[in-house]
Design an enzyme around this catalytic site. Structure first.
Site, PDB file in Angstrom:
ATOM      1  N   GLY A  47     -48.338 -32.404  23.868  1.00  0.00           N
ATOM      2  CA  GLY A  47     -48.736 -33.571  23.081  1.00  0.00           C
ATOM      3  C   GLY A  47     -48.924 -34.712  24.051  1.00  0.00           C
ATOM      4  N   GLU A  48     -48.215 -35.779  23.813  1.00  0.00           N
ATOM      5  CA  GLU A  48     -48.306 -36.950  24.695  1.00  0.00           C
ATOM      6  C   GLU A  48     -46.877 -37.412  24.995  1.00  0.00           C
ATOM      7  OE1 GLU A  48     -50.709 -38.481  26.467  1.00  0.00           O
ATOM      8  OE2 GLU A  48     -48.917 -39.559  27.095  1.00  0.00           O
ATOM      9  N   SER A  49     -46.489 -37.256  26.252  1.00  0.00           N
ATOM     10  CA  SER A  49     -45.089 -37.494  26.604  1.00  0.00           C
ATOM     11  C   SER A  49     -44.672 -38.954  26.404  1.00  0.00           C
ATOM     12  CB  SER A  49     -44.830 -37.063  28.052  1.00  0.00           C
ATOM     13  OG  SER A  49     -45.666 -37.765  28.938  1.00  0.00           O
ATOM     14  N   CYS A  79     -46.112 -28.424  28.780  1.00  0.00           N
ATOM     15  CA  CYS A  79     -47.008 -29.549  29.069  1.00  0.00           C
ATOM     16  C   CYS A  79     -46.268 -30.894  28.899  1.00  0.00           C
ATOM     17  CB  CYS A  79     -48.271 -29.433  28.238  1.00  0.00           C
ATOM     18  SG  CYS A  79     -49.647 -30.306  28.979  1.00  0.00           S
ATOM     19  N   ARG A 108     -47.719 -36.245  36.172  1.00  0.00           N
ATOM     20  CA  ARG A 108     -48.529 -36.233  34.935  1.00  0.00           C
ATOM     21  C   ARG A 108     -50.009 -36.118  35.268  1.00  0.00           C
ATOM     22  NH1 ARG A 108     -48.556 -41.129  31.632  1.00  0.00           N
ATOM     23  NH2 ARG A 108     -49.428 -39.885  29.961  1.00  0.00           N
ATOM     24  N   ILE A 136     -54.136 -28.157  29.595  1.00  0.00           N
ATOM     25  CA  ILE A 136     -54.802 -29.305  28.962  1.00  0.00           C
ATOM     26  C   ILE A 136     -54.147 -30.583  29.486  1.00  0.00           C
ATOM     27  CG2 ILE A 136     -55.415 -30.424  26.782  1.00  0.00           C
ATOM     28  CD1 ILE A 136     -54.849 -27.651  25.413  1.00  0.00           C
ATOM     29  N   ARG A 137     -54.865 -31.310  30.301  1.00  0.00           N
ATOM     30  CA  ARG A 137     -54.329 -32.539  30.937  1.00  0.00           C
ATOM     31  C   ARG A 137     -52.887 -32.292  31.398  1.00  0.00           C
ATOM     32  NH1 ARG A 137     -53.581 -36.005  27.282  1.00  0.00           N
ATOM     33  NH2 ARG A 137     -54.265 -34.739  25.545  1.00  0.00           N
ATOM     34  N   HIS A 177     -49.992 -24.021  28.114  1.00  0.00           N
ATOM     35  CA  HIS A 177     -49.641 -23.917  26.691  1.00  0.00           C
ATOM     36  C   HIS A 177     -49.486 -22.445  26.290  1.00  0.00           C
ATOM     37  CE1 HIS A 177     -50.349 -28.131  25.368  1.00  0.00           C
ATOM     38  NE2 HIS A 177     -51.045 -28.157  26.492  1.00  0.00           N
ATOM     39  N   GLU A 179     -48.249 -21.236  23.773  1.00  0.00           N
ATOM     40  CA  GLU A 179     -48.335 -21.041  22.314  1.00  0.00           C
ATOM     41  C   GLU A 179     -49.767 -20.802  21.839  1.00  0.00           C
ATOM     42  OE1 GLU A 179     -47.983 -23.784  23.902  1.00  0.00           O
ATOM     43  OE2 GLU A 179     -49.135 -25.393  22.944  1.00  0.00           O
TER      44      GLU A 179
HETATM   45  N1  GLN Z   1     -50.950 -35.569  29.641  1.00  0.00           N
HETATM   46  C1  GLN Z   1     -50.019 -35.442  28.563  1.00  0.00           C
HETATM   47  C2  GLN Z   1     -48.778 -36.281  28.798  1.00  0.00           C
HETATM   48  O1  GLN Z   1     -48.663 -36.958  29.755  1.00  0.00           O
HETATM   49  C3  GLN Z   1     -49.609 -34.014  28.365  1.00  0.00           C
HETATM   50  C4  GLN Z   1     -50.766 -33.196  27.840  1.00  0.00           C
HETATM   51  C5  GLN Z   1     -50.376 -32.051  26.970  1.00  0.00           C
HETATM   52  O2  GLN Z   1     -49.226 -31.908  26.554  1.00  0.00           O
HETATM   53  N2  GLN Z   1     -51.335 -31.243  26.634  1.00  0.00           N
HETATM   54  O3  GLN Z   1     -47.891 -36.250  28.000  1.00  0.00           O
END
Ligand code: GLN
Length: 194
Positions: A47-49, A79, A108, A136-137, A177, A179
């Site tokens: 997600g987004e940390s 992630c 990150r 993913i990122r 990921h 999952e």
């Molecule tokens: N770039 C996101 C973060 O800093 C992580 C990306 C992800 O969980 N797919 O949280």
């Protein structure tokens, strides 16, 4: 039956739930203290940390989660979840905090903009088999203490090689990921701790 929690403040909760259920666990979505207290293992999803960090405090879960992790709660962070489990972050935002469960520094968005998302065939170090992984990122592990075991590595855009899956005691973290594939090995590793 193992009760597996998925931290459900933000991120890709559903996919983890489906995978854990396919492995025979009962799954609870964790948003409150009573739910956190009920689980035998926990997944911190992607997600987004930065958002997850804020929500953990807003939902008053952060201190108890740190305490449960210290007491050996089995955990898998993928992630953003890997970032949450790290002791230190490179490239975090001002004031961003982590849970400190794994003595490592993660970077990150380490793979850079041009590889926002990528599918890579990794070598799964525990048995030398192939693992197809989606990034993913994603972060990678920049540095780690000696007792952090590397489960897989990947090449960065500049050819440098970094751990992208690690284990420390009962904590597993992956840059990718697990999952969103049909490969259940990472989740099996988590449930094997319970
Ligand atoms: N770039 C996101 C973060 O800093 C992580 C990306 C992800 O969980 N797919 O949280």
């Amino acid at each position: 039956m193992t009760i597996a929690g998925v931290l459900a403040l933000q991120g890709d909760v559903h996919e983890h739930q489906v995978m854990l259920e396919s492995l025979g666990a009962e799954v609870i979505r964790v948003r409150r203290l009573s739910e956190l207290d009920a689980v035998d293992a926990l997944v911190i999803p992607g997600g987004e940390s930065t958002t997850m960090d804020k929500l953990l405090r807003a939902f008053d879960l952060r201190d108890r989660l740190i305490e449960r992790l210290r007491n050996g709660l089995p955990v898998l962070g993928s992630c953003a979840g890997m970032i949450m489990l790290a002791r230190d972050i490179e490239g975090g935002i001002e004031g961003q905090q982590t849970l400190g469960a794994i003595p490592m520094t993660v970077r990150r968005n380490a793979f850079g903009r041009q590889v926002d998302s990528a599918e890579v065939d990794l070598v799964w170090e525990p048995d030398g088999s192939a693992m197809h992984a989606t990034f993913i990122r994603a972060p990678w592990v920049e540095s780690r203490d000696q007792d952090v075991e590397v489960l897989a590595t990947a090449d960065g855009p500049d050819g440098s090689r970094h751990p992208v899956a690690v284990r420390h005691q009962h904590a597993i973290a992956t840059s990718f990921h697990p999952e969103i594939s049909a490969d259940t090995r990472v989740h099996e590793l988590l449930l094997a701790f319970t």
